[in-house]
Every structure is written in structure tokens, then in C-alpha cells.
Design a protein around this motif. Structure first.
Motif, mmCIF file in Angstrom:
data_model
loop_
_atom_site.group_PDB
_atom_site.id
_atom_site.type_symbol
_atom_site.label_atom_id
_atom_site.label_comp_id
_atom_site.label_asym_id
_atom_site.label_seq_id
_atom_site.Cartn_x
_atom_site.Cartn_y
_atom_site.Cartn_z
ATOM 1 N N LEU A 266 50.486 37.854 22.892
ATOM 2 C CA LEU A 266 49.312 37.921 23.535
ATOM 3 C C LEU A 266 49.693 38.388 25.019
ATOM 4 N N PRO A 267 48.901 39.240 25.682
ATOM 5 C CA PRO A 267 49.134 39.405 27.085
ATOM 6 C C PRO A 267 49.208 38.307 28.163
ATOM 7 N N ASP A 268 50.067 38.436 28.955
ATOM 8 C CA ASP A 268 50.353 37.153 29.770
ATOM 9 C C ASP A 268 49.112 36.822 30.674
ATOM 10 N N LEU A 269 48.445 37.821 30.778
ATOM 11 C CA LEU A 269 47.203 37.859 31.597
ATOM 12 C C LEU A 269 45.984 36.724 30.974
ATOM 13 N N ILE A 270 46.160 36.936 29.746
ATOM 14 C CA ILE A 270 45.118 36.096 28.996
ATOM 15 C C ILE A 270 45.402 34.696 29.005
ATOM 16 N N VAL B 158 50.293 47.391 25.309
ATOM 17 C CA VAL B 158 49.426 45.984 25.380
ATOM 18 C C VAL B 158 49.596 45.455 27.004
ATOM 19 N N PRO B 159 51.012 45.372 27.343
ATOM 20 C CA PRO B 159 51.149 44.860 28.528
ATOM 21 C C PRO B 159 50.925 45.914 29.809
ATOM 22 N N SER B 160 50.931 47.082 29.607
ATOM 23 C CA SER B 160 50.719 48.126 30.462
ATOM 24 C C SER B 160 49.192 48.120 30.868
ATOM 25 N N PHE B 161 48.494 48.055 29.908
ATOM 26 C CA PHE B 161 46.866 48.161 29.825
ATOM 27 C C PHE B 161 46.347 46.942 30.899
ATOM 28 N N GLY B 162 46.908 45.859 30.397
ATOM 29 C CA GLY B 162 46.431 44.546 31.184
ATOM 30 C C GLY B 162 47.365 44.327 32.395
ATOM 31 N N ASN B 163 48.022 45.139 33.051
ATOM 32 C CA ASN B 163 48.881 45.116 34.228
ATOM 33 C C ASN B 163 48.031 44.661 35.382
ATOM 34 N N PHE B 164 48.596 43.641 36.275
ATOM 35 C CA PHE B 164 47.715 44.021 37.636
ATOM 36 C C PHE B 164 49.052 43.900 38.738
ATOM 37 N N ALA B 165 50.210 43.533 38.465
ATOM 38 C CA ALA B 165 51.254 43.425 39.559
ATOM 39 C C ALA B 165 51.646 44.853 39.739
ATOM 40 N N VAL B 166 51.926 46.007 38.719
ATOM 41 C CA VAL B 166 52.385 47.173 38.991
ATOM 42 C C VAL B 166 51.611 47.914 39.760
ATOM 43 N N PRO B 167 50.126 48.127 39.374
ATOM 44 C CA PRO B 167 49.267 48.829 40.349
ATOM 45 C C PRO B 167 49.002 47.842 41.995
ATOM 46 N N GLU B 168 49.316 46.913 41.831
ATOM 47 C CA GLU B 168 49.189 46.215 42.994
ATOM 48 C C GLU B 168 50.307 46.600 43.980
ATOM 49 N N LYS C 141 45.475 50.977 45.711
ATOM 50 C CA LYS C 141 44.520 52.110 45.660
ATOM 51 C C LYS C 141 43.961 52.434 44.295
ATOM 52 N N SER C 142 45.055 52.774 43.112
ATOM 53 C CA SER C 142 44.229 52.667 41.938
ATOM 54 C C SER C 142 44.093 51.365 41.189
ATOM 55 N N LEU C 143 42.967 51.110 40.944
ATOM 56 C CA LEU C 143 42.694 49.778 40.235
ATOM 57 C C LEU C 143 42.893 49.939 38.624
ATOM 58 N N MET C 144 43.512 48.736 38.337
ATOM 59 C CA MET C 144 43.609 48.732 36.691
ATOM 60 C C MET C 144 42.746 47.446 36.301
ATOM 61 N N VAL C 145 42.460 47.482 34.961
ATOM 62 C CA VAL C 145 41.794 46.128 34.497
ATOM 63 C C VAL C 145 42.247 44.970 35.088
ATOM 64 N N GLY C 146 43.422 44.655 35.049
ATOM 65 C CA GLY C 146 44.232 43.739 35.357
ATOM 66 C C GLY C 146 43.941 43.218 36.895
ATOM 67 N N ASN C 147 43.804 44.252 37.753
ATOM 68 C CA ASN C 147 43.422 44.233 39.005
ATOM 69 C C ASN C 147 42.021 43.595 39.239
ATOM 70 N N LEU C 148 41.067 44.125 38.211
ATOM 71 C CA LEU C 148 39.547 43.776 38.392
ATOM 72 C C LEU C 148 39.721 42.099 37.730
ATOM 73 N N VAL C 149 40.494 41.660 36.908
ATOM 74 C CA VAL C 149 40.510 40.338 36.276
ATOM 75 C C VAL C 149 40.951 39.360 37.428
ATOM 76 N N GLN C 150 42.111 39.924 38.090
ATOM 77 C CA GLN C 150 42.692 38.950 39.034
ATOM 78 C C GLN C 150 41.637 38.760 40.251
ATOM 79 N N THR C 151 40.874 39.834 40.745
ATOM 80 C CA THR C 151 39.692 39.491 41.790
ATOM 81 C C THR C 151 38.748 38.692 41.116
ATOM 82 N N ALA C 152 38.342 38.927 39.827
ATOM 83 C CA ALA C 152 37.214 38.011 39.461
ATOM 84 C C ALA C 152 37.612 36.396 39.506
ATOM 85 N N PHE C 153 38.974 36.422 38.974
ATOM 86 C CA PHE C 153 39.420 34.864 38.903
ATOM 87 C C PHE C 153 40.046 34.429 40.295
ATOM 88 N N LEU C 154 40.671 35.031 40.729
ATOM 89 C CA LEU C 154 41.203 34.262 42.065
ATOM 90 C C LEU C 154 40.533 34.425 43.239
#
Lengths: 297, 258
Positions: free
Chosen positions: B102-106, A235-245, A251-264
Motif C-alpha cells: 500500500l502507498p505510504d500516503l494511504i 504506485v509510489p511515484s503517483f502518490g508522492n508528495f515529497a519529491v515534487p515538494e 511549482k508542479s503539484l502532484m496528487v500527493g501534494n493535494l492530499v498533504q494540503t487537504a490533510f495537514l
């Protein structure tokens, strides 16, 4: 002290006909209950459940032209998700998170197994040593990996090589593994610890090899722990944005990066919310699978 | 088998600790390269003291962590007692554990949207409120483990003798729970100091906490003073965690003697 009842019996038993003392006791009990439960639950309602509802609600709203939110129903955020560009990122995230989870299981199981077979006084120490890195700053742990894996870093110097480790999918998986391995070991440990050693002995006495015993006895009995551990890592791996960043170099984006871009960056809360719902969907699917597995076990 | 089964354990420890130890070792590096050790020096620690951005980040981090610790400890302890003594609802149990699962991102984006909707100014307060959400869940969980082991007959005796719920809580329950509460508070403090994702989303453009300072430093390139900063933060976390562990142990051994 027995462990059968940790809660006090309800005062007064059956309510008295006249409603005198038992009713007063019940009233004061209700008052105490709301005094203890009220503040925390109110806090969770306002700062957890309402925000969660906002994530769901925003996913079906339209984005305003200047970054705001237009409160009109639309499914366009979800149709955008199916776009190969975004769907590809979701698939990549699932892939990377799965690889990290599988490796965590392969590393975590023998580790947890070894801890469960330590002398009792060493178990706590060994467990604390597993958890300790997890309770230190996530960013600092990523920094440590960068130092080790970068071009002029320690690993290349020791090997006398010039491997490109950083900014690859391998680096992301390593980062996820490094970040969440303790979350795999803990539930595995408690599952293995609970095993009755006699079961393994019986299996051995009946002529099963060590491997067969593991495959037919130990592993199936620890399956709930395996499921929990996999969920804790996935769960935390799938939603991660800091590790891929940091380790994937963006270079490789994950869902978390898209969420971050969309929000911030783009201030596109509706699409960001729709993206985040894929996270919740994955979480729910895993919870259901786990519940099913627990029932069969 | 024998000793062979402990090999994976040592490998795991090596994987977990070698990177951290390298950071600590490099923090004492006399050279300017973050990769090559050129002799012992404390100069990066001195460099830290002169870095205004890091100093500001440190103050912000401590302010947020202190606020979070107070809020989360009070709310989490009350919640734990309430759930253990006054509720049988599994739904409430689940809700109280939700922030930890819950994932921290959520949590981060949900709160960001809440703050936007009610036009709450982002800053240290918005982060403190956000950190309290998950820290409270951890305090509640830690306190609750102690509660389930606590002796309820004392509480019943207190109430039978006419003490009200408040008096029973303050005089009987609270002292029994104290080691658990302190351990929970230490955990809340550590989690808040180290938390990155939620702070990153809810802090707004004007302030930064230490993890955010480090994150933005890392994105431009590795600077050697980060080693020193990281080592100090590691020391703080390790101390807090081990102190918390000791406290729970003290509680346990005292219980064993009873």
C-alpha cells in the motif's frame, strides 16, 4: 528434506468417533493458531484495515465549517475532483509517474539482465548494492540530488553550464527514478533469472537474431516481472508528495501534494480522502491489469 | 556482447551511488558552501553535536525506531509462524503483505484519521504504532522465507514426543528462525529510522524525527551540516543492512552444512 510439504499434516487425520485425543489435539491446535495469528491480525485490523475503511468512509462525508467532519452523505468531494483544476493535477501526476516508470524500465531491464548473467557468487553482492540505496533515508537521497542539480551544484560546475535543472518536471522525474529504480530491478531480476537459457539458445539456433530473440522469447517470458516492476515504481511515484515538494519546488503539484494540503493545512479530511482514493483506484486498476497479464502469460 | 552487457550495470551503480558519495565527500568540507569543496575538515560534525534541534530529532528517531523494532519483531515473527504453520488462507497472506504494498500516503492518512476519531494524542507513540504497521509486514516476510526452508520434521518430532505448541515453538522453531528474526529486526529498525511520510503525517506539531528535521531544513535552503548528518545516517543504514545480509547468509551456510 523435501520441499513438497512445508506444513505439518493436520493431526489425527479424520476426527475420531469418540472425540478423545484427536479432538483435544484439534483444540490445542486451534489455541496455538489463535495465539500466533491473533496479535498480528488484530493489530492489522485496528491499525490498517480500520484506517483504510476510514479513508473510504470519509470520502462521502461533508466537511464541517470549522474543519471538522459532518457525518452526512455527500458526493461533493468527488464532483470537486472533476474540477479541471484538480483533474489537471491528477493527469499531470499520471504523466510524471508514467515517464518515471518507463525510464525505470528502460534502465532497469538491462541492469537486471546483467546481474542475472553474473557469476553466481557475485549475484547477491550486485543485488544488495542495488537495494542498499533504497534502504537509506529517502529524504537524504533527495538532498543528494538537490546538491547535484542545483544552480551552483556539481553538474553545472562540471559542465561549465548554468542549466536550470532543479524545480522542473525533469527534476521530479529524476527524483522518482532515483527513489524507486531498485524496486524495478528486483522483480525484473527474478523474472530474468528464472528463464531457461536453452530457450534463447534454441531461438538463436533457429536463426533468430539477438533482437528477435529478445522481442519474441526473452521479453514476453519476463512480462510478469515487467508488470510487477512497473507497478512497484508507478504506485509510489503517483502518490508522492515529497519529491515534487523538494525537487519540483512546489511549482508542479502532484496528487500527493493535494492530499498533504487537504490533510495537514486545510484539515479537509473528506476531500483529502476522495483524493487519496484516486491513488487506490490506480493501484487496483494496475493489479487487475497485472492479474490479467499473468493469466495470459 | 561479452563485457558490453555489464555497461548498463555500472551506469546504474553510478546513478545510484554518485549522489550519495558526493554528500559524504561534502560532509568533510572545510568551506561553508554546500557545493564547493575547499579542503578537509570535521567541523560540520562538530556543528551537529551543538545543534539542539538535531539532537532532539535523533533521540526521537531512536525512541520510535526502538519501539517499532520490538513491537514489529514480536508481532511479525508470531504472524509469520502462524501463517506458515496454522493457516492456509490466501486472504490472510494478502492482508499481512498489504502494508508493504500500500502507498505510504494511504497508511499515513488512514492512521491520522483513526487517531483523530479516537482522539489519540499525536506524538512519538502515534508514530511508533504507525511504523509498526509496515515494519511488521517486512519482519513477517523475512521470517517467513526462513520458515519455508526450516525443517518441519523437528517440530513434528517435538510434538510427537509430547511437547506442547508453546514449548515446541520456544525450543525448536525459535532457535532455527533466530538469524531471520534478527535480520527482520534490523530491517524494521532501518525502515523506521529512515521513514518520512508516515511520520510526517502522524507525529503532530510538537515533536520531530530526523527525516522531518532534514525535510524542514531543506525547504528553507541547503545547509552544509545536513551533509554530515546525512553521512551518519547513511552509515547507520548501510551497517544495519549489511549486518542483516550477513546474518541471513550465516543461516544459509549453516543450513547447507546440515
Amino acid at each position: 528434506m523435501t520441499s513438497t510439504s512445508t506444513r505439518p499434516a493436520p493431526p489425527g487425520g479424520r476426527p475420531g468417533p469418540a472425540g478423545g485425543a484427536p479432538a483435544a489435539a484439534r483444540r490445542s491446535r486451534r489455541l496455538a493458531a489463535s495465539a500466533f495469528l491473533g496479535p498480528g491480525l488484530t493489530y492489522l485490523l485496528v491499525f490498517l484495515l480500520i484506517p483504510l475503511a476510514l479513508v473510504f468512509a470519509h470520502s462521502v462525508f461533508r466537511r464541517g465549517r470549522f474543519g471538522g467532519v459532518v457525518y452526512e452523505f455527500t458526493t461533493e468531494n468527488f464532483t470537486r475532483l472533476i474540477d479541471p483544476l484538480y483533474l489537471g493535477v491528477v493527469v499531470d501526476s499520471l504523466k510524471l509517474a508514467t515517464i518515471a516508470t518507463v525510464i525505470a524500465l528502460l534502465v532497469g531491464y538491462p541492469t537486471a539482465y546483467a546481474i542475472a548473467h553474473l557469476p553466481p557468487r557475485w549475484k547477491t553482492v550486485a543485488l544488495v548494492a542495488i537495494v542498499l540505496p533504497f534502504l537509506t533515508s529517502f529524504i537524504i537521497r533527495m538532498f543528494a540530488l538537490i546538491i547535484l542539480m542545483s544552480g551552483p551544484g556539481l553538474i553545472n560546475r562540471l559542465l561549465g553550464a548554468e542549466l536550470e535543472m532543479l524545480y522542473t518536471d525533469g527534476a521530479i522525474v529524476t527524483g522518482l527514478l532515483y527513489a524507486y529504480l531498485p524496486l524495478m530491478v528486483l522483480p525484473l531480476y527474478s523474472a530474468i533469472e528464472r528463464l531457461d537459457p536453452q530457450l534463447r539458445e534454441a531461438s538463436a539456433n533457429l536463426g533468430a537474431s539477438a533482437f528477435t530473440t529478445f522481442r519474441r522469447v526473452t521479453f514476453p517470458l519476463t512480462l510478469p516481472g515487467v508488470m510487477t516492476g512497473c507497478m512497484f515504481v508507478f504506485v509510489p511515484s503517483f502518490g508522492n508528495f515529497a519529491v515534487p515538494e523538494l525537487l519540483g519546488g512546489g511549482k508542479s503539484l502532484m496528487v500527493g501534494n493535494l492530499v498533504q494540503t487537504a490533510f495537514l493545512r486545510e484539515r479537509d479530511y473528506p476531500f483529502g480522502s476522495a483524493l487519496a482514493l484516486t491513488l487506490i483506484a490506480v493501484l487496483l486498476v494496475l493489479l487487475v491489469v497485472q492479474a490479467k497479464a499473468a493469466r495470459h502469460g | 556482447m561479452g563485457k558490453l552487457r555489464f555497461v548498463p550495470l555500472w551506469l546504474t551503480y553510478a546513478f545510484l551511488y554518485v549522489p550519495i558519495l558526493v554528500v559524504v565527500a561534502m560532509s568533510f568540507n572545510a568551506g561553508t558552501s554546500p557545493y564547493v569543496f575547499e579542503g578537509f575538515s570535521l567541523k560540520w560534525y562538530g556543528e551537529l553535536a551543538g545543534n539542539a534541534r538535531i539532537g532532539e530529532g535523533l533521540v526521537n528517531t531512536l525512541v520510535v525506531a526502538a519501539g517499532t523494532t520490538v513491537l514489529a519483531t514480536v508481532l511479525g515473527t508470531l504472524l509469520a509462524v502462524g501463517l506458515a504453520r496454522y493457516s492456509r488462507s490466501r486472504l490472510l497472506d494478502a492482508v499481512s503483505l498489504m502494508p508493504a504494498v500500500l502507498p505510504d500516503l494511504i497508511i499515513a492518512i488512514g492512521l491520522l484519521m483513526l487517531y483523530t476519531v479516537v482522539e489519540f494524542t499525536l506524538g512519538l507513540w502515534s508514530v511508533t504504532i504507525a511504523h509498526t504497521v509496515f515494519a511488521m509486514a517486512f519482519v513477517a516476510a523475512v521470517v517467513r522465507t526462513r520458515l519455508t526452508h526450516a525443517d518441519t520434521s523437528l517440530e513434528e518430532a517435538s510434538r510427537d514426543l509430547g511437547a506442547g505448541a508453546v514449548r515446541t515453538f520456544v525450543r525448536i522453531t525459535l532457535p532455527q528462525l533466530l538469524p531471520g528474526i534478527v535480520a527482520g529486526a534490523l530491517l524494521a529498525f532501518t525502515l523506521s529510522v529512515d521513514e518520512f511520510v508516515i511520520a510526517f503525517f502522524t507525529i503532530g506539531p510538537t515533536e520531530q524525527t530526523l527525516p522531518i528535521v532534514i525535510y524542514s531544513m531543506l525547504r528553507v535552503g541547503v545547509k552544509p551540516e545536513v551533509n554530515a548528518l546525512a553521512s551518519i545516517m547513511l552509515l547507520v543504514s548501510f551497517t544495519a543492512v549489511i549486518a542483516g545480509q550477513r546474518l541471513t547468509k550465516i543461516g544459509e551456510s549453516r543450513r547447507a552444512h546440515d
